[in-house]
Motif scaffolding. Structure first.
Motif, PDB file in Angstrom:
ATOM      1  N   ARG A  38     -10.471 -16.045 -32.059  1.00  0.00           N
ATOM      2  CA  ARG A  38     -10.047 -15.799 -30.687  1.00  0.00           C
ATOM      3  C   ARG A  38      -8.790 -14.956 -30.675  1.00  0.00           C
ATOM      4  NH1 ARG A  38      -8.197 -19.725 -25.666  1.00  0.00           N
ATOM      5  NH2 ARG A  38      -6.258 -19.819 -26.869  1.00  0.00           N
ATOM      6  N   LEU A  39      -8.894 -13.806 -30.051  1.00  0.00           N
ATOM      7  CA  LEU A  39      -7.755 -12.933 -29.876  1.00  0.00           C
ATOM      8  C   LEU A  39      -7.111 -13.196 -28.524  1.00  0.00           C
ATOM      9  CD1 LEU A  39      -9.282  -9.560 -31.139  1.00  0.00           C
ATOM     10  CD2 LEU A  39      -8.214 -11.399 -32.463  1.00  0.00           C
ATOM     11  N   SER A  40      -5.813 -13.051 -28.495  1.00  0.00           N
ATOM     12  CA  SER A  40      -5.067 -13.205 -27.243  1.00  0.00           C
ATOM     13  C   SER A  40      -4.236 -11.954 -27.011  1.00  0.00           C
ATOM     14  CB  SER A  40      -4.147 -14.427 -27.305  1.00  0.00           C
ATOM     15  OG  SER A  40      -4.876 -15.613 -27.547  1.00  0.00           O
ATOM     16  N   CYS A  41      -3.981 -11.682 -25.759  1.00  0.00           N
ATOM     17  CA  CYS A  41      -3.130 -10.552 -25.399  1.00  0.00           C
ATOM     18  C   CYS A  41      -2.244 -11.006 -24.251  1.00  0.00           C
ATOM     19  CB  CYS A  41      -3.966  -9.346 -25.006  1.00  0.00           C
ATOM     20  SG  CYS A  41      -2.986  -7.928 -24.470  1.00  0.00           S
ATOM     21  N   ALA A  42      -0.970 -11.111 -24.536  1.00  0.00           N
ATOM     22  CA  ALA A  42      -0.019 -11.587 -23.536  1.00  0.00           C
ATOM     23  C   ALA A  42       0.654 -10.410 -22.859  1.00  0.00           C
ATOM     24  CB  ALA A  42       1.024 -12.479 -24.197  1.00  0.00           C
ATOM     25  N   GLY A  43       0.708 -10.471 -21.535  1.00  0.00           N
ATOM     26  CA  GLY A  43       1.334  -9.398 -20.778  1.00  0.00           C
ATOM     27  C   GLY A  43       2.617  -9.849 -20.112  1.00  0.00           C
ATOM     28  N   SER A  44       3.446  -8.911 -19.850  1.00  0.00           N
ATOM     29  CA  SER A  44       4.665  -9.180 -19.100  1.00  0.00           C
ATOM     30  C   SER A  44       4.698  -8.267 -17.894  1.00  0.00           C
ATOM     31  CB  SER A  44       5.896  -8.938 -19.974  1.00  0.00           C
ATOM     32  OG  SER A  44       5.949  -7.590 -20.380  1.00  0.00           O
ATOM     33  N   GLY A  45       5.357  -8.714 -16.870  1.00  0.00           N
ATOM     34  CA  GLY A  45       5.379  -7.907 -15.656  1.00  0.00           C
ATOM     35  C   GLY A  45       4.590  -8.554 -14.544  1.00  0.00           C
ATOM     36  N   ARG A  46       5.050  -8.384 -13.342  1.00  0.00           N
ATOM     37  CA  ARG A  46       4.448  -9.068 -12.203  1.00  0.00           C
ATOM     38  C   ARG A  46       3.066  -8.554 -11.863  1.00  0.00           C
ATOM     39  NH1 ARG A  46       8.567  -8.459  -7.424  1.00  0.00           N
ATOM     40  NH2 ARG A  46       8.460  -6.303  -8.153  1.00  0.00           N
ATOM     41  N   ALA A  47       2.762  -7.338 -12.282  1.00  0.00           N
ATOM     42  CA  ALA A  47       1.518  -6.708 -11.858  1.00  0.00           C
ATOM     43  C   ALA A  47       0.327  -7.068 -12.722  1.00  0.00           C
ATOM     44  CB  ALA A  47       1.690  -5.197 -11.839  1.00  0.00           C
ATOM     45  N   PHE A  48       0.518  -7.908 -13.706  1.00  0.00           N
ATOM     46  CA  PHE A  48      -0.559  -8.211 -14.657  1.00  0.00           C
ATOM     47  C   PHE A  48      -1.827  -8.635 -13.945  1.00  0.00           C
ATOM     48  CE2 PHE A  48      -2.050  -9.324 -18.847  1.00  0.00           C
ATOM     49  CZ  PHE A  48      -2.965 -10.336 -18.627  1.00  0.00           C
ATOM     50  N   SER A  49      -1.722  -9.529 -12.995  1.00  0.00           N
ATOM     51  CA  SER A  49      -2.903 -10.080 -12.335  1.00  0.00           C
ATOM     52  C   SER A  49      -3.558  -9.101 -11.367  1.00  0.00           C
ATOM     53  CB  SER A  49      -2.546 -11.372 -11.596  1.00  0.00           C
ATOM     54  OG  SER A  49      -1.570 -11.109 -10.597  1.00  0.00           O
ATOM     55  N   ASN A  50      -2.943  -7.958 -11.133  1.00  0.00           N
ATOM     56  CA  ASN A  50      -3.497  -6.987 -10.202  1.00  0.00           C
ATOM     57  C   ASN A  50      -4.536  -6.061 -10.830  1.00  0.00           C
ATOM     58  OD1 ASN A  50      -1.750  -7.994  -8.289  1.00  0.00           O
ATOM     59  ND2 ASN A  50      -0.261  -6.344  -8.528  1.00  0.00           N
ATOM     60  N   TYR A  51      -4.636  -6.073 -12.141  1.00  0.00           N
ATOM     61  CA  TYR A  51      -5.437  -5.091 -12.847  1.00  0.00           C
ATOM     62  C   TYR A  51      -6.561  -5.694 -13.661  1.00  0.00           C
ATOM     63  CZ  TYR A  51      -1.457  -2.020 -11.900  1.00  0.00           C
ATOM     64  OH  TYR A  51      -0.470  -1.292 -11.293  1.00  0.00           O
ATOM     65  N   GLY A  52      -7.584  -4.892 -13.833  1.00  0.00           N
ATOM     66  CA  GLY A  52      -8.573  -5.224 -14.835  1.00  0.00           C
ATOM     67  C   GLY A  52      -7.968  -5.022 -16.219  1.00  0.00           C
ATOM     68  N   LEU A  53      -8.594  -5.622 -17.206  1.00  0.00           N
ATOM     69  CA  LEU A  53      -8.109  -5.553 -18.582  1.00  0.00           C
ATOM     70  C   LEU A  53      -9.262  -5.257 -19.516  1.00  0.00           C
ATOM     71  CD1 LEU A  53      -5.957  -8.777 -18.349  1.00  0.00           C
ATOM     72  CD2 LEU A  53      -5.041  -6.460 -18.509  1.00  0.00           C
ATOM     73  N   GLY A  54      -8.944  -4.680 -20.639  1.00  0.00           N
ATOM     74  CA  GLY A  54      -9.987  -4.364 -21.591  1.00  0.00           C
ATOM     75  C   GLY A  54      -9.545  -4.586 -23.021  1.00  0.00           C
ATOM     76  N   TRP A  55     -10.523  -4.790 -23.854  1.00  0.00           N
ATOM     77  CA  TRP A  55     -10.313  -4.842 -25.306  1.00  0.00           C
ATOM     78  C   TRP A  55     -11.050  -3.656 -25.928  1.00  0.00           C
ATOM     79  CZ3 TRP A  55      -7.172  -7.980 -28.079  1.00  0.00           C
ATOM     80  CH2 TRP A  55      -6.727  -9.168 -27.498  1.00  0.00           C
ATOM     81  N   PHE A  56     -10.376  -3.010 -26.858  1.00  0.00           N
ATOM     82  CA  PHE A  56     -10.960  -1.919 -27.628  1.00  0.00           C
ATOM     83  C   PHE A  56     -10.731  -2.219 -29.102  1.00  0.00           C
ATOM     84  CE2 PHE A  56     -11.890   1.539 -24.583  1.00  0.00           C
ATOM     85  CZ  PHE A  56     -11.419   0.951 -23.432  1.00  0.00           C
ATOM     86  N   ARG A  57     -11.432  -1.488 -29.952  1.00  0.00           N
ATOM     87  CA  ARG A  57     -11.194  -1.653 -31.379  1.00  0.00           C
ATOM     88  C   ARG A  57     -11.311  -0.315 -32.078  1.00  0.00           C
ATOM     89  NH1 ARG A  57     -16.634  -4.942 -33.405  1.00  0.00           N
ATOM     90  NH2 ARG A  57     -17.988  -3.122 -33.686  1.00  0.00           N
ATOM     91  N   GLN A  58     -10.633  -0.216 -33.190  1.00  0.00           N
ATOM     92  CA  GLN A  58     -10.676   1.007 -33.980  1.00  0.00           C
ATOM     93  C   GLN A  58     -10.739   0.650 -35.452  1.00  0.00           C
ATOM     94  OE1 GLN A  58      -7.408   3.746 -33.342  1.00  0.00           O
ATOM     95  NE2 GLN A  58      -8.669   5.467 -33.987  1.00  0.00           N
ATOM     96  N   ALA A  59     -11.842   1.040 -36.065  1.00  0.00           N
ATOM     97  CA  ALA A  59     -12.016   0.843 -37.497  1.00  0.00           C
ATOM     98  C   ALA A  59     -11.403   2.019 -38.234  1.00  0.00           C
ATOM     99  CB  ALA A  59     -13.501   0.706 -37.819  1.00  0.00           C
ATOM    100  N   PRO A  60     -11.055   1.842 -39.505  1.00  0.00           N
ATOM    101  CA  PRO A  60     -10.443   2.937 -40.271  1.00  0.00           C
ATOM    102  C   PRO A  60     -11.305   4.183 -40.275  1.00  0.00           C
ATOM    103  CG  PRO A  60     -10.244   0.876 -41.464  1.00  0.00           C
ATOM    104  CD  PRO A  60     -11.134   0.592 -40.297  1.00  0.00           C
ATOM    105  N   GLY A  61     -10.706   5.295 -39.915  1.00  0.00           N
ATOM    106  CA  GLY A  61     -11.424   6.556 -39.942  1.00  0.00           C
ATOM    107  C   GLY A  61     -12.383   6.781 -38.797  1.00  0.00           C
ATOM    108  N   LYS A  62     -12.377   5.871 -37.831  1.00  0.00           N
ATOM    109  CA  LYS A  62     -13.315   5.980 -36.699  1.00  0.00           C
ATOM    110  C   LYS A  62     -12.548   6.028 -35.383  1.00  0.00           C
ATOM    111  CE  LYS A  62     -17.190   3.719 -39.011  1.00  0.00           C
ATOM    112  NZ  LYS A  62     -18.246   2.693 -38.897  1.00  0.00           N
TER     113      LYS A  62
END
Length: 123
Positions: free
Chosen positions: A18-42
């Motif tokens: 399970r990955l987590s991503c903690a945000g700071s700032g009041r606007a966090f709940s106003n936006y959609g969020l996404g996860w991306f990934r990058q493998a070596p060389g890709k």
């Protein structure tokens, strides 16, 4: 908004993480969020997205049925639970804020990228 991803590590194939991503700032709940990934060389690829309220989620085909994205706006945190991990899931995983109109799988609609967290899946 500032983001910090954590929770990566070394896991055997078939395992979960399970990955987590903690945000700071009041606007966090106003936006959609996404996860991306990058493998070596890709290039960096979309993994999953979630709208501001958590009622709509989106997944890349390669993780459908093996991942669940969720968020807790009270904690300004978004999660990515991954199951049945494969060696090809090895990558640096990033979270980002979706600030602009457009599809969740388009990197161009995201801003405020967090530092990534390394996920390594051993065979």
């Amino acid at each position: 908004v500032q983001l910090q991803a954590f929770g990566g590590g070394l896991v055997q194939a078939g395992g979960s993480l399970r990955l987590s991503c903690a945000g700071s700032g009041r606007a966090f709940s106003n936006y959609g969020l996404g996860w991306f990934r990058q493998a070596p060389g890709k290039e960096r690829n979309f993994v999953a997205g979630i709208n501001w309220g958590g009622g709509s989620t989106y997944y890349a085909d390669f993780v459908k049925g093996r991942a669940t994205i969720s968020r807790d706006n009270a904690k300004s945190t978004v999660y990515l639970q991954m199951y049945s991990l494969k060696p090809e899931d090895t990558a640096v995983y990033y979270c980002a804020v979706k600030r602009y109109t457009g599809n969740y799988d388009s990197e161009e609609v995201y801003d405020y990228w967090g530092q990534g967290t390394q996920v390594t899946v051993s065979s």
